[in-house]
Design a protein around this motif. Structure first.
Motif, PDB file in Angstrom:
ATOM      1  N   ARG A 157      32.038   4.393  66.860  1.00 14.79           N
ATOM      2  CA  ARG A 157      32.343   3.659  68.088  1.00 14.79           C
ATOM      3  C   ARG A 157      33.203   2.437  67.811  1.00 14.79           C
ATOM      4  O   ARG A 157      33.602   1.738  68.738  1.00 14.79           O
ATOM      5  N   GLY A 158      33.452   2.154  66.548  1.00 15.65           N
ATOM      6  CA  GLY A 158      34.215   0.957  66.201  1.00 15.65           C
ATOM      7  C   GLY A 158      33.407  -0.315  66.337  1.00 15.65           C
ATOM      8  O   GLY A 158      33.969  -1.411  66.425  1.00 15.65           O
ATOM      9  N   ASP A 159      32.083  -0.193  66.324  1.00 17.61           N
ATOM     10  CA  ASP A 159      31.202  -1.345  66.510  1.00 17.61           C
ATOM     11  C   ASP A 159      30.741  -1.842  65.143  1.00 17.61           C
ATOM     12  O   ASP A 159      29.642  -1.516  64.677  1.00 17.61           O
ATOM     13  N   GLU A 160      31.569  -2.668  64.496  1.00 17.95           N
ATOM     14  CA  GLU A 160      31.237  -3.124  63.156  1.00 17.95           C
ATOM     15  C   GLU A 160      30.101  -4.143  63.159  1.00 17.95           C
ATOM     16  O   GLU A 160      29.408  -4.302  62.151  1.00 17.95           O
ATOM     17  N   VAL A 161      29.889  -4.833  64.273  1.00 12.24           N
ATOM     18  CA  VAL A 161      28.754  -5.754  64.364  1.00 12.24           C
ATOM     19  C   VAL A 161      27.452  -4.963  64.278  1.00 12.24           C
ATOM     20  O   VAL A 161      26.534  -5.312  63.525  1.00 12.24           O
ATOM     21  N   ARG A 162      27.383  -3.873  65.038  1.00 11.74           N
ATOM     22  CA  ARG A 162      26.199  -3.011  64.985  1.00 11.74           C
ATOM     23  C   ARG A 162      26.043  -2.397  63.586  1.00 11.74           C
ATOM     24  O   ARG A 162      24.931  -2.286  63.065  1.00 11.74           O
ATOM     25  N   ALA A 163      27.162  -2.026  62.965  1.00 14.30           N
ATOM     26  CA  ALA A 163      27.106  -1.446  61.621  1.00 14.30           C
ATOM     27  C   ALA A 163      26.511  -2.443  60.627  1.00 14.30           C
ATOM     28  O   ALA A 163      25.706  -2.073  59.767  1.00 14.30           O
ATOM     29  N   ARG A 164      26.893  -3.721  60.738  1.00 12.66           N
ATOM     30  CA  ARG A 164      26.325  -4.737  59.845  1.00 12.66           C
ATOM     31  C   ARG A 164      24.834  -4.939  60.128  1.00 12.66           C
ATOM     32  O   ARG A 164      24.044  -5.167  59.214  1.00 12.66           O
ATOM     33  N   TYR A 165      24.458  -4.834  61.403  1.00  6.02           N
ATOM     34  CA  TYR A 165      23.043  -4.939  61.767  1.00  6.02           C
ATOM     35  C   TYR A 165      22.252  -3.826  61.094  1.00  6.02           C
ATOM     36  O   TYR A 165      21.148  -4.044  60.577  1.00  6.02           O
ATOM     37  N   VAL A 166      22.818  -2.612  61.087  1.00  2.28           N
ATOM     38  CA  VAL A 166      22.155  -1.489  60.418  1.00  2.28           C
ATOM     39  C   VAL A 166      22.027  -1.775  58.919  1.00  2.28           C
ATOM     40  O   VAL A 166      20.999  -1.474  58.298  1.00  2.28           O
ATOM     41  N   LEU A 167      23.076  -2.360  58.323  1.00  2.00           N
ATOM     42  CA  LEU A 167      23.022  -2.683  56.901  1.00  2.00           C
ATOM     43  C   LEU A 167      21.894  -3.666  56.588  1.00  2.00           C
ATOM     44  O   LEU A 167      21.263  -3.585  55.535  1.00  2.00           O
ATOM     45  N   VAL A 168      21.641  -4.600  57.503  1.00  5.15           N
ATOM     46  CA  VAL A 168      20.525  -5.529  57.308  1.00  5.15           C
ATOM     47  C   VAL A 168      19.219  -4.744  57.201  1.00  5.15           C
ATOM     48  O   VAL A 168      18.390  -5.000  56.307  1.00  5.15           O
ATOM     49  N   GLY A 169      19.031  -3.775  58.072  1.00  6.60           N
ATOM     50  CA  GLY A 169      17.832  -2.941  58.017  1.00  6.60           C
ATOM     51  C   GLY A 169      17.744  -2.150  56.720  1.00  6.60           C
ATOM     52  O   GLY A 169      16.662  -1.999  56.142  1.00  6.60           O
ATOM     53  N   ILE A 170      18.879  -1.638  56.263  1.00  3.47           N
ATOM     54  CA  ILE A 170      18.903  -0.903  54.992  1.00  3.47           C
ATOM     55  C   ILE A 170      18.503  -1.813  53.845  1.00  3.47           C
ATOM     56  O   ILE A 170      17.702  -1.437  52.973  1.00  3.47           O
TER      57      ILE A 170
END
Length: 289
Positions: A157-170
Motif C-alpha cells: 500500500r506504500g504505507d511505510e509508517v505502518r511498515a515501521r510499526y510492524v517492525l517494532v512488533g517484530i
C-alpha cells in the motif's frame, strides 16, 4: 560459546502452505522495489568476506541457500528460515543459487533506527541486552509469518509508517524470544558516521579537510579517534565506496563500468582490483548479471 552454537531456533511443525504464502508475498513486494528492503539476486555462487552490516536486519532466502560465518564455522539457511543479524557488524557470507532454477534470490529487511528506538522505549532499560550485541540468530518463517504478511501488506500500500510499526512488533517479539541483542545500545563509532556520510555521495572526491568540515573536528582529532577504532580515514573511505558498490552489484543490473563510476573510480580495472582485495571475489561474480 561461539556465535554458531548460540544460534537460536524454536522447534515447531512447519506449516508449508503458510510458509509458501509468505515467500510468495515477499517475492511480489520486493519485485516492486520498496525502499525499506533490498532484493539480492545472483546466478553464480560467491563468497563475500568481512561484509559491513550497518544495522540490524532480517535476511530471508527465497531461492537458494545463504551461508553466514561470524567466528569459526559456517551456518546454512534455507527458504523457510530467517537470518537475524541483531545489529551492526562484519560477517562473511556465501550466496548459493538453487540447483533446480540456477537462481539465488533473497530479501533483506533493515531493522531501521526508528523502529529500534521505538521498541527500546517499550522495554525497561535493564532488559535492553546489557550492551551485548548478541549472536546471529535463526528464526523459522512460521514464527514471523503474520508479522511478515502485515509488513508486505503495508509495503504494497506504500504505507511505510505502518511498515515501521510492524517492525517494532517484530523487534519486541524477537527480544521476548531471547534475541536481546536487537535492542542493545548501538555503538556509535566515528568510522560508522563517516561511512554513512560517504554513502550519501560516494562519487565525490572526499578529502580529509572535507570530512573534518562535515564533522566539525580537527585533522589531529580525526586521525586519533579513527586510530583508536583500529582504522584510518583512507580505509574508511575505501570501505564506504566499495560497500556502496557491493549493494549496487547485488541489487541492480548496472555494468561494472557504471558501478565503478558511481562510487568514484575513474578506472574500472582499478575498481575491480580493489573490490577483489576487499571482498575476496571479483565484482563480475557478484549479482544477477
Amino acid at each position: 560459546m561461539s556465535p554458531v552454537t548460540a544460534l537460536r531456533s524454536v522447534p515447531a511443525v512447519p506449516d508449508l502452505s503458510r510458509e509458501s504464502e509468505v515467500l510468495a508475498r515477499l517475492a511480489r513486494v520486493v519485485s516492486e522495489g520498496p525502499s525499506s528492503c533490498v532484493c539480492v539476486r545472483s546466478r553464480s555462487q560467491h563468497q563475500l568476506n568481512a561484509m559491513d552490516i550497518d544495522s540490524g536486519l532480517l535476511a530471508i532466502p527465497l531461492q537458494g541457500l545463504k551461508r553466514v560465518r561470524e567466528g569459526e564455522g559456517w551456518s546454512t539457511f534455507v527458504p523457510g528460515e530467517i537470518i537475524l543479524v541483531p545489529n551492526a557488524r562484519k560477517i562473511d557470507m556465501q550466496n548459493v543459487p538453487d540447483e533446480r532454477t540456477g537462481n539465488y534470490v533473497a530479501v533483506a529487511i533493515a531493522l531501521c533506527a526508528e523502529a529500534v528506538t521505538a521498541a527500546r522505549g517499550l522495554v525497561p532499560p535493564q532488559l535492553h541486552g546489557k550492551g551485548e550485541p548478541g549472536a546471529i540468530g535463526r528464526v523459522t518463517l512460521a514464527d514471523m509469518a503474520q508479522e511478515l504478511l502485515d509488513w508486505c501488506e503495508a509495503m504494497a500500500r506504500g504505507d511505510e509508517v505502518r511498515a515501521r510499526y510492524v517492525l517494532v512488533g517484530i523487534l519486541l517479539k524477537l527480544h521476548a524470544s531471547g534475541h536481546t541483542g536487537v535492542l542493545a545500545e548501538p555503538v556509535a563509532t566515528l568510522a560508522a558516521r563517516i561511512r554513512i556520510m560517504i554513502a550519501a555521495n560516494p562519487a565525490r572526491e572526499w578529502s580529509s579537510s572535507d570530512v573534518e568540515t562535515e564533522l566539525a573536528t580537527s585533522g589531529a582529532t580525526l586521525r586519533r579517534r579513527l586510530a583508536e577504532e583500529g582504522t584510518s580515514l583512507r580505509q574508511v573511505l575505501a570501505d564506504a565506496r566499495l560497500s556502496y558498490a557491493l549493494n549496487l552489484l547485488l541489487t541492480t543490473r548496472l555494468p561494472i563500468k557504471s558501478v565503478a563510476a558511481r562510487v568514484g573510480y575513474a578506472s574500472p580495472s582499478s575498481f575491480v582490483k580493489r573490490f577483489a582485495e576487499r571482498y575476496g571475489v571479483e565484482p563480475s561474480n557478484v549479482g544477477g548479471t
